[in-house]
Design an enzyme around this catalytic site. Structure first.
Site, PDB file in Angstrom:
ATOM      1  N   LYS A  13       0.855  -1.176   0.012  1.00 41.11           N
ATOM      2  CA  LYS A  13      -0.026   0.035  -0.052  1.00 41.11           C
ATOM      3  C   LYS A  13       0.797   1.338   0.030  1.00 41.11           C
ATOM      4  O   LYS A  13       0.446   2.183  -0.777  1.00 41.11           O
ATOM      5  CB  LYS A  13      -0.985   0.166   1.300  1.00 41.11           C
ATOM      6  N   ARG A  88      -9.396   1.105   9.216  1.00 33.38           N
ATOM      7  CA  ARG A  88      -8.964  -0.557   9.362  1.00 33.38           C
ATOM      8  C   ARG A  88     -10.210  -1.333  10.311  1.00 33.38           C
ATOM      9  O   ARG A  88      -9.653  -2.355  10.538  1.00 33.38           O
ATOM     10  CB  ARG A  88      -7.785  -0.312  10.343  1.00 33.38           C
ATOM     11  N   ARG A 127      11.800  -4.672   4.837  1.00 36.03           N
ATOM     12  CA  ARG A 127      11.565  -3.544   4.280  1.00 36.03           C
ATOM     13  C   ARG A 127      12.240  -2.368   5.157  1.00 36.03           C
ATOM     14  O   ARG A 127      12.419  -2.496   6.576  1.00 36.03           O
ATOM     15  CB  ARG A 127       9.996  -3.344   4.000  1.00 36.03           C
ATOM     16  N   ARG A 160      14.496   1.303  10.200  1.00 38.94           N
ATOM     17  CA  ARG A 160      13.368   0.317  10.136  1.00 38.94           C
ATOM     18  C   ARG A 160      12.337   0.337  11.050  1.00 38.94           C
ATOM     19  O   ARG A 160      12.799   1.056  12.233  1.00 38.94           O
ATOM     20  CB  ARG A 160      14.147  -1.341  10.161  1.00 38.94           C
ATOM     21  N   ARG A 172      -0.148  -8.621  13.637  1.00 39.53           N
ATOM     22  CA  ARG A 172      -0.595  -7.710  12.723  1.00 39.53           C
ATOM     23  C   ARG A 172      -1.747  -8.274  11.612  1.00 39.53           C
ATOM     24  O   ARG A 172      -2.673  -7.727  11.416  1.00 39.53           O
ATOM     25  CB  ARG A 172       0.372  -6.879  12.134  1.00 39.53           C
TER      26      ARG A 172
HETATM   27  P1  AMP Z   1       0.900   0.767   9.357  1.00 39.38           P
HETATM   28  O1  AMP Z   1       2.019   1.811   9.290  1.00 39.38           O
HETATM   29  O2  AMP Z   1      -0.430   1.088   8.353  1.00 39.38           O
HETATM   30  O3  AMP Z   1       1.221  -0.558   9.205  1.00 39.38           O
HETATM   31  O4  AMP Z   1       0.498   0.939  10.885  1.00 39.38           O
HETATM   32  C1  AMP Z   1       1.478   0.706  12.008  1.00 39.38           C
HETATM   33  C2  AMP Z   1       0.642   0.458  13.334  1.00 39.38           C
HETATM   34  O5  AMP Z   1      -0.172   1.620  13.558  1.00 39.38           O
HETATM   35  C3  AMP Z   1      -0.495  -0.459  13.403  1.00 39.38           C
HETATM   36  O6  AMP Z   1      -0.046  -1.958  13.424  1.00 39.38           O
HETATM   37  C4  AMP Z   1      -1.512  -0.113  14.498  1.00 39.38           C
HETATM   38  O7  AMP Z   1      -0.968  -0.430  15.836  1.00 39.38           O
HETATM   39  C5  AMP Z   1      -1.354   1.551  14.050  1.00 39.38           C
HETATM   40  N1  AMP Z   1      -2.537   1.939  13.262  1.00 39.38           N
HETATM   41  C6  AMP Z   1      -2.266   2.538  12.080  1.00 39.38           C
HETATM   42  N2  AMP Z   1      -3.233   2.943  11.321  1.00 39.38           N
HETATM   43  C7  AMP Z   1      -4.491   2.331  12.205  1.00 39.38           C
HETATM   44  C8  AMP Z   1      -5.607   2.451  12.299  1.00 39.38           C
HETATM   45  N3  AMP Z   1      -6.415   2.983  11.070  1.00 39.38           N
HETATM   46  N4  AMP Z   1      -6.329   1.881  13.007  1.00 39.38           N
HETATM   47  C9  AMP Z   1      -5.855   1.382  14.257  1.00 39.38           C
HETATM   48  N5  AMP Z   1      -4.614   1.252  14.458  1.00 39.38           N
HETATM   49  C10 AMP Z   1      -3.596   1.902  13.321  1.00 39.38           C
END
Ligand code: AMP
Length: 222
Positions: A13, A88, A127, A160, A172
């Site tokens: 994404k 999410r 990554r 990282r 996750r």
């Molecule tokens: P990401 O960078 O999108 O993988 O997000 C990293 C972490 O941020 C996730 O594992 C969640 O802990 C938190 N997070 C990001 N976006 C959301 C969301 N829309 N709702 C809840 N937690 C989020």
């Protein structure tokens, strides 16, 4: 163009969002990036979110809904935006609809990037990003043209994410299947969903996404 990119962690994404930003000049709104910035800045939200993020669980709906709503009001979102990692949960999806409606806006569409589970752990564990400009790279799939130098800004500093490790990936992914994957049906039922094959080469995925976006651009004129 107001777009949602949907898919599990490691689907691509962020990589695809960066390319859309470059081509269409609309911002990428990544709740993960916003929360990481809040953690680094030590804000109250950051302090509340840090442990939850490190464990790979979802931060509470009210926190992320609030930060996205404020962000959408900023001037650079006037021509549209890409939501990356938000919504999410179904609660967040409903809140997004209400939020946009109140602002007199609507979604152009939702693109699901579909990938097989067994590649996700490798993608995530490999990554990293440029510490200066945030461009994303991968140890095997997406290396800088010159080893150790960012293609975009020339920086030699990379970082990282603390949650990009094999232990946290499992949590996750569970969060994705339990809380986020129901959004596929939710947006399909609204006629907003298109799915692309995220197992293809990165450039091929970009081409598929651009073909979809050209329809959105035509549809609402921006
Ligand atoms: P990401 O960078 O999108 O993988 O997000 C990293 C972490 O941020 C996730 O594992 C969640 O802990 C938190 N997070 C990001 N976006 C959301 C969301 N829309 N709702 C809840 N937690 C989020």
């Amino acid at each position: 163009m107001r777009l949602i990119l949907l898919g599990p962690p490691g689907a691509g994404k962020g990589t695809q969002a960066q390319r859309i930003v470059e081509k269409y000049g609309i911002p990428q709104l990544s709740t993960g990036d916003m929360l990481r910035a809040a953690v680094s800045a030590g804000t109250e939200i950051g302090q509340r979110a840090k442990a939850v993020m490190d464990a790979g669980n979802l931060v509470s709906d009210d926190i992320v809904i609030g930060i996205v709503s404020e962000r959408i009001d900023q001037q650079d979102c006037a021509k549209g935006f890409i939501l990356d990692g938000f919504p999410r949960t179904l609660v967040q999806a409903d809140a997004t609809e209400q939020m946009l409606k109140k602002k007199g806006l609507a979604l152009s569409g939702v693109i699901e990037i579909r990938v097989d589970d067994d590649v996700l752990a490798d993608r995530i564990a490999g990554r990293y990003t440029c510490a200066n400009c945030g461009t994303g790279y991968h140890d095997d799939n997406l290396k800088p043209k010159v080893d150790g130098v960012c293609d975009k800004c020339g920086s030699t500093h990379f970082k990282r994410r603390p949650d990009d490790n094999r232990d946290t990936v499992k949590t996750r992914l569970q969060a994705y299947y339990k809380d986020t994957s129901p959004l596929i049906g939710y947006y399909y039922a609204k006629g907003l969903l298109t799915t692309v094959d995220g197992m293809s080469e990165i450039d091929a995925v970009t081409a598929d996404i651009e073909a979809i976006l050209s329809g959105f651009v035509g549809a609402d004129g921006k």
